[in-house]
Design a protein around this motif. Sequence first.
Motif, PDB file in Angstrom:
ATOM      1  N   GLY A 145     -41.664  11.123 -12.663  1.00 58.92           N
ATOM      2  CA  GLY A 145     -41.572  10.575 -11.318  1.00 58.92           C
ATOM      3  C   GLY A 145     -41.182   9.116 -11.336  1.00 58.92           C
ATOM      4  N   TYR A 146     -40.392   8.729 -10.355  1.00 59.57           N
ATOM      5  CA  TYR A 146     -39.882   7.357 -10.311  1.00 59.57           C
ATOM      6  C   TYR A 146     -39.434   7.007  -8.900  1.00 59.57           C
ATOM      7  N   PRO A 147     -39.427   5.718  -8.591  1.00 54.62           N
ATOM      8  CA  PRO A 147     -38.805   5.286  -7.339  1.00 54.62           C
ATOM      9  C   PRO A 147     -37.290   5.208  -7.528  1.00 54.62           C
ATOM     10  N   ILE A 148     -36.578   5.300  -6.449  1.00 51.78           N
ATOM     11  CA  ILE A 148     -35.120   5.155  -6.478  1.00 51.78           C
ATOM     12  C   ILE A 148     -34.774   3.685  -6.244  1.00 51.78           C
ATOM     13  N   TRP A 149     -33.952   3.151  -7.135  1.00 51.45           N
ATOM     14  CA  TRP A 149     -33.420   1.794  -6.995  1.00 51.45           C
ATOM     15  C   TRP A 149     -31.905   1.906  -6.960  1.00 51.45           C
ATOM     16  N   TRP A 150     -31.320   1.626  -5.833  1.00 50.68           N
ATOM     17  CA  TRP A 150     -29.865   1.655  -5.678  1.00 50.68           C
ATOM     18  C   TRP A 150     -29.266   3.006  -6.092  1.00 50.68           C
ATOM     19  N   GLY A 151     -29.917   4.086  -5.715  1.00 49.50           N
ATOM     20  CA  GLY A 151     -29.374   5.417  -5.961  1.00 49.50           C
ATOM     21  C   GLY A 151     -29.593   5.961  -7.358  1.00 49.50           C
ATOM     22  N   ILE A 152     -30.353   5.238  -8.203  1.00 49.37           N
ATOM     23  CA  ILE A 152     -30.682   5.720  -9.543  1.00 49.37           C
ATOM     24  C   ILE A 152     -32.172   5.517  -9.788  1.00 49.37           C
ATOM     25  N   ASP A 153     -32.641   6.056 -10.918  1.00 48.37           N
ATOM     26  CA  ASP A 153     -34.055   5.853 -11.238  1.00 48.37           C
ATOM     27  C   ASP A 153     -34.320   4.378 -11.514  1.00 48.37           C
TER      28      ASP A 153
ATOM     29  N   CYS B  55     -38.401  11.925  -7.392  1.00 47.24           N
ATOM     30  CA  CYS B  55     -38.420  10.516  -7.006  1.00 47.24           C
ATOM     31  C   CYS B  55     -39.076  10.346  -5.649  1.00 47.24           C
ATOM     32  N   THR B  56     -39.408   9.110  -5.372  1.00 47.89           N
ATOM     33  CA  THR B  56     -39.891   8.715  -4.056  1.00 47.89           C
ATOM     34  C   THR B  56     -38.946   7.649  -3.520  1.00 47.89           C
ATOM     35  N   SER B  57     -38.739   7.705  -2.236  1.00 49.56           N
ATOM     36  CA  SER B  57     -37.874   6.713  -1.604  1.00 49.56           C
ATOM     37  C   SER B  57     -38.161   6.683  -0.111  1.00 49.56           C
ATOM     38  N   SER B  58     -38.184   5.494   0.429  1.00 48.70           N
ATOM     39  CA  SER B  58     -38.366   5.354   1.876  1.00 48.70           C
ATOM     40  C   SER B  58     -37.101   5.706   2.628  1.00 48.70           C
ATOM     41  N   SER B  59     -35.943   5.354   2.056  1.00 51.88           N
ATOM     42  CA  SER B  59     -34.698   5.564   2.799  1.00 51.88           C
ATOM     43  C   SER B  59     -33.521   6.031   1.951  1.00 51.88           C
ATOM     44  N   SER B  60     -33.495   5.702   0.663  1.00 47.00           N
ATOM     45  CA  SER B  60     -32.357   6.055  -0.180  1.00 47.00           C
ATOM     46  C   SER B  60     -32.408   7.515  -0.587  1.00 47.00           C
ATOM     47  N   GLY B  61     -31.220   8.071  -0.822  1.00 49.09           N
ATOM     48  CA  GLY B  61     -31.133   9.417  -1.356  1.00 49.09           C
ATOM     49  C   GLY B  61     -31.420   9.416  -2.843  1.00 49.09           C
TER      50      GLY B  61
ATOM     51  N   GLN C 280     -35.902  16.319  -7.409  1.00 45.50           N
ATOM     52  CA  GLN C 280     -36.430  16.451  -6.048  1.00 45.50           C
ATOM     53  C   GLN C 280     -36.777  15.072  -5.516  1.00 45.50           C
ATOM     54  N   ARG C 281     -36.411  14.820  -4.265  1.00 43.16           N
ATOM     55  CA  ARG C 281     -36.741  13.549  -3.611  1.00 43.16           C
ATOM     56  C   ARG C 281     -37.853  13.775  -2.596  1.00 43.16           C
ATOM     57  N   PHE C 282     -38.823  12.897  -2.618  1.00 46.56           N
ATOM     58  CA  PHE C 282     -39.884  12.892  -1.617  1.00 46.56           C
ATOM     59  C   PHE C 282     -39.831  11.572  -0.875  1.00 46.56           C
ATOM     60  N   SER C 283     -40.009  11.618   0.422  1.00 47.66           N
ATOM     61  CA  SER C 283     -40.082  10.377   1.186  1.00 47.66           C
ATOM     62  C   SER C 283     -41.469   9.779   0.991  1.00 47.66           C
ATOM     63  N   SER C 284     -41.597   8.531   1.330  1.00 44.48           N
ATOM     64  CA  SER C 284     -42.889   7.864   1.168  1.00 44.48           C
ATOM     65  C   SER C 284     -43.952   8.453   2.096  1.00 44.48           C
ATOM     66  N   SER C 285     -43.519   9.217   3.084  1.00 46.95           N
ATOM     67  CA  SER C 285     -44.477   9.807   4.028  1.00 46.95           C
ATOM     68  C   SER C 285     -44.633  11.314   3.826  1.00 46.95           C
TER      69      SER C 285
ATOM     70  N   SER D 103     -48.777  19.178   1.713  1.00 45.05           N
ATOM     71  CA  SER D 103     -48.266  20.519   1.965  1.00 45.05           C
ATOM     72  C   SER D 103     -46.824  20.673   1.475  1.00 45.05           C
ATOM     73  N   ASN D 104     -45.978  19.664   1.727  1.00 49.82           N
ATOM     74  CA  ASN D 104     -44.589  19.703   1.251  1.00 49.82           C
ATOM     75  C   ASN D 104     -44.521  19.701  -0.268  1.00 49.82           C
ATOM     76  N   VAL D 105     -45.345  18.882  -0.881  1.00 49.61           N
ATOM     77  CA  VAL D 105     -45.362  18.794  -2.340  1.00 49.61           C
ATOM     78  C   VAL D 105     -45.836  20.122  -2.932  1.00 49.61           C
ATOM     79  N   GLU D 106     -46.894  20.673  -2.377  1.00 53.39           N
ATOM     80  CA  GLU D 106     -47.415  21.943  -2.887  1.00 53.39           C
ATOM     81  C   GLU D 106     -46.437  23.089  -2.665  1.00 53.39           C
ATOM     82  N   SER D 107     -45.691  23.046  -1.575  1.00 52.75           N
ATOM     83  CA  SER D 107     -44.668  24.056  -1.315  1.00 52.75           C
ATOM     84  C   SER D 107     -43.577  23.993  -2.391  1.00 52.75           C
ATOM     85  N   TRP D 108     -43.147  22.778  -2.751  1.00 55.36           N
ATOM     86  CA  TRP D 108     -42.157  22.586  -3.803  1.00 55.36           C
ATOM     87  C   TRP D 108     -42.695  23.099  -5.144  1.00 55.36           C
TER      88      TRP D 108
END
Length: 142
Positions: free
Chosen positions: A64-72, A94-100, A121-126, A130-135
């Motif tokens: 797991g990692y945050p996205i920085w400028w579209g990469i890990d 990854c986690t990201s507030s707004s980036s893909g 897989q990308r997860f938003s900060s929010s 349930s979404n994580v467990e579904s994945w």
Amino acid sequence: MIATSTNADTFKLEPKDVYTDENLDWSNSDSRVNKEHDDESQRNIELVSTTVKDWDSYDTVFIGYPIWWGIDAWPVNGFVEKNDFSGKKVIPFCTSSSSGIGDSGNLLSKMAGTGDWKEDQRFSSSDTKSNVESWLKELGFN
């Protein structure tokens, strides 16, 4: 949430030169992450450790990692480069507030050169538990 839901062990990637909030301020052109972004030669981030106890006993590894400028986030690279993922299923997320998610999972897979890397897989900060467990259920966990 993933570690809790899968009852997994965790290993924290810790840069020797810790990032402060000011270092991570991407909106400040003089911040550390902006300088590293602009000059790839500064992205070789030394970690406190890249050695996971009993590494050979794991057959599945979530990275797991945050996205920085579209990469890990580049501190992840040192961990990936220093470990042999042969015989392991590797699940990047990854986690990201707004980036893909960009091409981060593929780039990490190429960097590793070993392992059975699954689709990232990308997860938003929010995102919700349930979404994580579904994945995780789609991946065959739970």
